[in-house]
Design a protein around this motif. Structure first.
Motif, short mmCIF file in Angstrom:
data_model
loop_
_atom_site.label_atom_id
_atom_site.label_comp_id
_atom_site.label_asym_id
_atom_site.label_seq_id
_atom_site.Cartn_x
_atom_site.Cartn_y
_atom_site.Cartn_z
N THR A 10 -11.26 26.37 6.28
CA THR A 10 -10.92 25.28 7.06
C THR A 10 -9.68 24.49 6.96
OG1 THR A 10 -13.35 24.97 7.27
CG2 THR A 10 -12.12 22.98 8.23
N GLY A 11 -8.85 24.24 7.75
CA GLY A 11 -7.42 23.72 7.53
C GLY A 11 -7.59 22.41 6.87
N SER A 12 -8.71 21.59 7.48
CA SER A 12 -8.51 20.29 7.15
C SER A 12 -9.04 20.03 5.69
CB SER A 12 -9.18 19.36 8.11
OG SER A 12 -8.52 19.40 9.51
N LYS A 13 -9.50 21.18 5.19
CA LYS A 13 -10.08 21.21 3.92
C LYS A 13 -9.19 21.71 2.83
CE LYS A 13 -14.89 21.14 5.35
NZ LYS A 13 -16.20 22.01 5.51
N ALA A 14 -8.04 22.18 3.13
CA ALA A 14 -6.93 22.96 2.32
C ALA A 14 -6.71 22.06 1.31
CB ALA A 14 -5.92 23.48 3.04
N PRO A 15 -6.11 22.61 -0.02
CA PRO A 15 -5.60 21.66 -1.02
C PRO A 15 -4.41 20.90 -0.57
CG PRO A 15 -6.20 24.06 -1.83
CD PRO A 15 -6.43 23.80 -0.34
N LYS A 16 -3.75 21.36 0.37
CA LYS A 16 -2.24 20.71 0.82
C LYS A 16 -2.74 19.38 1.42
CE LYS A 16 -1.55 23.08 5.42
NZ LYS A 16 -0.79 23.88 6.22
N GLN A 17 -4.14 19.08 1.82
CA GLN A 17 -4.35 17.86 2.42
C GLN A 17 -4.66 16.87 1.60
OE1 GLN A 17 -4.38 17.63 5.58
NE2 GLN A 17 -4.13 19.85 6.09
N TRP A 18 -4.27 17.13 0.30
CA TRP A 18 -4.76 16.18 -0.81
C TRP A 18 -3.49 15.97 -1.65
CZ3 TRP A 18 -9.41 13.66 -0.15
CH2 TRP A 18 -10.57 14.48 0.94
N VAL A 19 -3.71 15.19 -2.75
CA VAL A 19 -2.77 15.13 -3.64
C VAL A 19 -3.14 15.88 -4.57
CG1 VAL A 19 -1.44 13.38 -5.47
CG2 VAL A 19 -2.30 12.55 -3.17
N GLN A 20 -2.43 17.00 -4.86
CA GLN A 20 -2.93 18.04 -5.71
C GLN A 20 -2.74 17.71 -7.31
OE1 GLN A 20 -1.00 21.96 -4.19
NE2 GLN A 20 -0.72 20.52 -2.30
N GLU A 21 -3.57 18.29 -7.96
CA GLU A 21 -3.78 17.86 -9.43
C GLU A 21 -4.23 16.60 -9.62
OE1 GLU A 21 0.11 18.62 -11.20
OE2 GLU A 21 0.53 20.49 -10.12
N VAL A 22 -4.55 16.04 -8.62
CA VAL A 22 -5.43 14.51 -8.74
C VAL A 22 -6.71 14.87 -8.08
CG1 VAL A 22 -5.65 12.15 -7.98
CG2 VAL A 22 -3.47 13.09 -8.79
N ALA A 23 -6.84 15.31 -6.85
CA ALA A 23 -7.89 15.69 -6.15
C ALA A 23 -8.51 17.06 -6.61
CB ALA A 23 -7.38 15.64 -4.61
N PRO A 24 -9.83 16.95 -6.56
CA PRO A 24 -10.81 18.02 -6.82
C PRO A 24 -10.38 19.01 -5.90
CG PRO A 24 -12.05 16.46 -5.77
CD PRO A 24 -10.89 15.77 -6.18
N THR A 25 -10.47 20.30 -6.42
CA THR A 25 -10.25 21.59 -5.34
C THR A 25 -11.47 22.16 -4.72
OG1 THR A 25 -10.22 23.28 -7.17
CG2 THR A 25 -8.05 22.37 -6.52
N HIS A 26 -12.54 21.95 -5.48
CA HIS A 26 -13.83 22.09 -4.82
C HIS A 26 -15.05 21.42 -5.21
CE1 HIS A 26 -11.52 26.15 -5.20
NE2 HIS A 26 -12.19 26.77 -4.50
N LEU A 27 -15.71 21.28 -4.03
CA LEU A 27 -17.07 20.34 -4.37
C LEU A 27 -18.27 21.26 -4.35
CD1 LEU A 27 -16.32 17.54 -1.62
CD2 LEU A 27 -15.84 17.44 -4.33
N GLU A 28 -19.07 20.93 -5.49
CA GLU A 28 -20.30 21.78 -5.59
C GLU A 28 -21.69 21.15 -5.30
OE1 GLU A 28 -20.63 24.44 -9.38
OE2 GLU A 28 -20.93 22.31 -9.96
#
Length: 424
Positions: free
Chosen positions: A13-31
């Protein structure tokens, strides 16, 4: 990132892509999720406001939905004939949605919106679709956007865009395509209320021109009112499309509308069929979710908590003298926080810093606020306290002129390829 090696864009899903967040700060996957909270793969806990982009309207792992799905799972999920839940959920929608006389199910919003256009063309024997808003990735919709690579030019010639709250732009489409417009497809509510009886005028214009009016209620359905935005505004379309909000995160969508239009699907030459559209677990989830919304104060709760967030955020921005730089727009059930520079342009660095400060304090912030039935008063109060701390940091950074240097990772909007020097 492992996902980049096997999944284009690392997401479905495009809106869930890593680029939508501050990378290296935001998590990449939710469990895991429970109520209004989620946990990433490292066990970090966050208060969730995107809520999976809107489908989780009651809360993650909501008991009534979980129990309904568990009961159905024991009996099976897919069958060689229709399951009775199809009838039960269709009846719920007919009872709840003003325009609904008959219902068919799909698995996502794309199914419903694209089928709506097909039915309109079949009903009117016309080809042109007038469209406003986002309705999914199929060619008929992306032909009217900048995301049209791979879409034949012939498809694009049958899709015409108009502006929300601008009746003249829609009138122009009818003038340029006399007797050819099959449907007007619009999102009934965005972040601003329509003015000058816009929806009523769209309804009237479509009727005068012999076109069907289609409301894309994928996001607004069951959220702004039990019967969706059409109930809230008291404007009834010919067809409406639903998905997010109707099953608390389970994959299902619905198209509902006038009987004479919907019965076209009984014809051999108007085809729509999906193996998984009648999958019983999602139907069980939809029944439990819609019944909960109907029987409890879910919609009022969403309005109340969301309006508290909007007013609280804007008060905090004013407190720090940042009302010209950031504002929360929209309505209780759905709002969006925007960030601007001194020229009034979108400021992704300011958004990224605010996002970072929220993430570091346990708020999963992406700009959108889609409160659920599980966001209680204490959570909202805590969220506003975090917003105040994040706003203080943003105000200090604006004053010092060093927003970017305070980021602990690439800002939101930076793609993985850009980070590695490749062309996006």
């Amino acid at each position: 990132m492992r996902g980049r090696d096997v999944i284009p864009g690392c997401t479905q899903t495009g809106s869930k892509a890593p680029k939508q967040w501050v990378q290296e700060v935001a998590p990449t996957h939710l469990e895991k999720g429970k109520g209004c909270r989620v946990w990433d793969v490292d066990g970090n806990e966050y208060v969730d406001y995107p809520m999976a982009l809107g489908p989780v309207i009651l809360g993650h792992n909501y008991p009534a939905v979980r129990e309904a799905v568990a009961r159905q799972l024991q009996d099976g999920t897919m069958f060689s004939m229709p399951h009775p839940l199809q009838v039960e959920v269709a009846e719920l929608i007919v009872d709840s949605v003003p325009c609904a006389e008959m219902v068919r199910f799909g698995k996502n919003g794309n199914d419903a919106t694209t089928l709506a256009a097909k039915l309109a063309r079949a009903h009117t024997d016309r080809n042109v679709i007038a469209t406003q808003g986002y309705h999914g990735w199929p060619d008929i919709w992306t032909a009217a956007t900048e995301m049209d690579r791979g879409v034949p030019d012939a498809v694009g010639r049958m899709t015409e865009s108009f502006e929300y709250d601008n009746i003249e732009s829609l009138e122009t489409i009818f003038e340029d395509n006399p007797g050819e417009v099959a449907a007007v497809v619009t999102t009934p509510m965005n972040l601003q209320k329509p003015t000058d009886d816009f929806l009523e005028r769209v309804r009237e214009l479509a009727r005068e021109e012999g076109a069907l009016l289609v409301f894309d209620e994928v996001l607004t359905g069951f959220r702004y009112a039990l019967g969706g935005a059409q109930e809230y505004f008291d404007v009834e379309p010919d067809i409406a499309c639903f998905a997010k909000g109707m099953a608390n995160g389970f994959p299902i969508s619905a198209i509902a509308g006038r009987e004479d239009v919907m019965r076209l699907l009984e014809r051999d030459d108007v085809y729509f069929s999906e193996t998984y559209a009648g999958e019983a677990m999602s139907l069980a989830a939809a029944k439990a979710c819609i019944e909960t919304i109907r029987e409890e104060d879910v919609v009022d709760h969403l309005w109340r908590q969301g309006e508290t967030l909007i007013e609280g955020y804007n008060d905090i921005a004013a407190e720090f003298g940042l009302s010209d730089y950031t504002t929360c727009e929209g309505f209780g059930p759905r709002s969006s926080i925007q960030f601007y520079d001194t020229d009034g342009e979108m400021n992704r660095l300011a958004k990224s810093l605010f996002m970072q400060e929220c993430l570091q304090r346990g708020i999963l912030f992406s700009g959108s606020q889609l409160p659920s039935y599980s966001h209680d008063d204490e959570t909202v109060e805590h969220t506003l306290a975090v917003y105040r701390e994040a706003m203080a940091e943003l105000a200090d950074a604006i004053d010092a002129g060093d927003i970017e240097s305070r980021l602990n990772g690439p800002p939101a909007g930076t793609t993985l390829r850009q980070r590695t020097g490749e062309h996006d």
